[in-house]
Design an enzyme around this catalytic site. Structure first.
Site, PDB file in Angstrom:
ATOM      1  N   SER A   4       1.655  -4.291  22.214  1.00 45.88           N
ATOM      2  CA  SER A   4       2.647  -4.728  21.444  1.00 45.88           C
ATOM      3  C   SER A   4       2.127  -5.583  20.241  1.00 45.88           C
ATOM      4  O   SER A   4       1.070  -5.707  19.256  1.00 45.88           O
ATOM      5  CB  SER A   4       4.152  -4.770  21.670  1.00 45.88           C
ATOM      6  OG  SER A   4       4.767  -4.547  20.659  1.00 45.88           O
ATOM      7  N   ASP A  58       7.614   6.431  21.056  1.00 44.71           N
ATOM      8  CA  ASP A  58       7.243   5.604  21.897  1.00 44.71           C
ATOM      9  C   ASP A  58       8.919   5.219  20.320  1.00 44.71           C
ATOM     10  O   ASP A  58       8.594   4.982  19.502  1.00 44.71           O
ATOM     11  CB  ASP A  58       6.149   4.744  20.807  1.00 44.71           C
ATOM     12  CG  ASP A  58       6.469   2.765  21.221  1.00 44.71           C
ATOM     13  OD1 ASP A  58       7.586   2.569  20.593  1.00 44.71           O
ATOM     14  OD2 ASP A  58       4.984   2.658  21.334  1.00 44.71           O
ATOM     15  N   HIS A  71       7.782   2.897  24.731  1.00 45.14           N
ATOM     16  CA  HIS A  71       7.094   1.481  23.975  1.00 45.14           C
ATOM     17  C   HIS A  71       5.465   1.370  25.026  1.00 45.14           C
ATOM     18  O   HIS A  71       4.985   0.704  25.370  1.00 45.14           O
ATOM     19  CB  HIS A  71       7.785   1.295  23.673  1.00 45.14           C
ATOM     20  CG  HIS A  71       7.244   0.023  22.432  1.00 45.14           C
ATOM     21  ND1 HIS A  71       5.606  -0.298  21.972  1.00 45.14           N
ATOM     22  CD2 HIS A  71       7.446  -1.844  22.846  1.00 45.14           C
ATOM     23  CE1 HIS A  71       5.693  -1.194  21.780  1.00 45.14           C
ATOM     24  NE2 HIS A  71       6.324  -2.199  22.055  1.00 45.14           N
TER      25      HIS A  71
END
Length: 278
Positions: free
Chosen positions: A93, A194, A224
């Site tokens: 991320s 996600d 995610h």
């Protein structure tokens, strides 16, 4: 402030090939700990720092920005480069964005990068409201634990500090402008579903980097935080194979399987800044 249980940094002294792992916005090393341990068990030297301001309470992030988060991973990378003959950087991320900036800045001193659901932009109306709203509202609901696998939770903050989110937005713009400077071999893994970072972010990264050795893998059974989800084993295996292909010495270290001592990193220097994960 005491660190949340499970959010401690992790370091392992292994062989001559090293890996730096970068966690995400409002998250913690816990989200990448199984990945780090997998690599350590195969003889690699591993560094998984706790970004400044993370792993305690969300209010601690309000006084920090992207410069603090980046400075932490930059320090860890420099230490690995002094210790190892080859170094790779992995990130999840916002940790993927940190990874990409390190790659842009360090060039061929980094042998390769692996990014999982890399974030590239703050989307929607929030992006335009942040500059003003952050002065009126200190935080909004958090984004941690977007995980499909039942019974698994991410150690992170239940709130998003908006000053930190605004800084993260600025950071993403900077990283996006530097993507053409990324030339290293890259493995990008993204989840089909996600709820935090849209697929367009990965597409943007793939379209703008200058790397010629690039692979994309779509994860079908994870959300995610894929490193704690159903596809975690695949992420670990694919990333290790990626390292072995580019650093043959890592295979010799893995075959040796010499037990080495792992240690949890301390909080030295954490007061210099905070970080946000995502």
């Amino acid at each position: 402030m005491p660190v949340l249980p499970g959010a401690e940094p992790y370091r392992h002294e292994g062989g001559e090939v090293g890996v730096l792992l970068c966690h995400g916005f409002t998250g913690s090393p816990q989200s990448l700990r199984p990945w780090a341990e997998y690599l350590a068990e195969r003889g690699l030297t591993v560094s998984l720092p706790l970004l400044p301001g993370h792993g305690t309470r969300w209010e601690d992030m309000q006084l920090t920005g992207w410069q603090d988060w980046y400075a932490e991973v930059d320090r860890e990378l420099r230490a690995l480069l002094e210790r190892c003959t080859q170094v790779f950087v992995f990130g999840l991320s916002m940790g993927g964005a940190l990874t990409l900036r390190l790659a842009a800045q360090y060039g061929d001193r980094i042998s390769g990068i692996v990014v999982v659901n890399p974030a590239n932009k703050v989307h929607g109306l929030a992006a335009y409201a942040l500059p003003v709203v952050r002065h009126l509202v200190p935080s909004v609901a958090g984004i941690v634990s977007d995980i499909k696998k039942e019974g698994v939770a991410e150690v992170g903050y239940p709130r998003i500090p908006l000053h930190a989110a605004h800084s993260m937005r600025t950071f993403y713009r900077l990283v996006d402008s530097e993507l053409p400077q990324v030339t290293q071999p890259m493995l990008l893994l993204r989840s089909r579903a996600d709820h935090v970072v849209p697929a367009v972010d990965s597409a943007r990264v793939l379209s703008r980097v200058s790397s010629t050795d690039v692979a994309e893998i779509v994860l079908e059974q994870s959300y995610h935080v894929a490193t704690l989800d159903h596809d975690a084993d695949r992420i670990f295996e694919e990333s290790h194979a990626f390292v072995l292909r580019l650093a043959p010495a890592a295979g010799k270290e893995s075959d040796a399987r010499v037990p080495r001592q792992s240690r949890q990193g301390d909080q030295v220097g954490q007061q210099e800044g905070t970080a946000t994960g995502g």
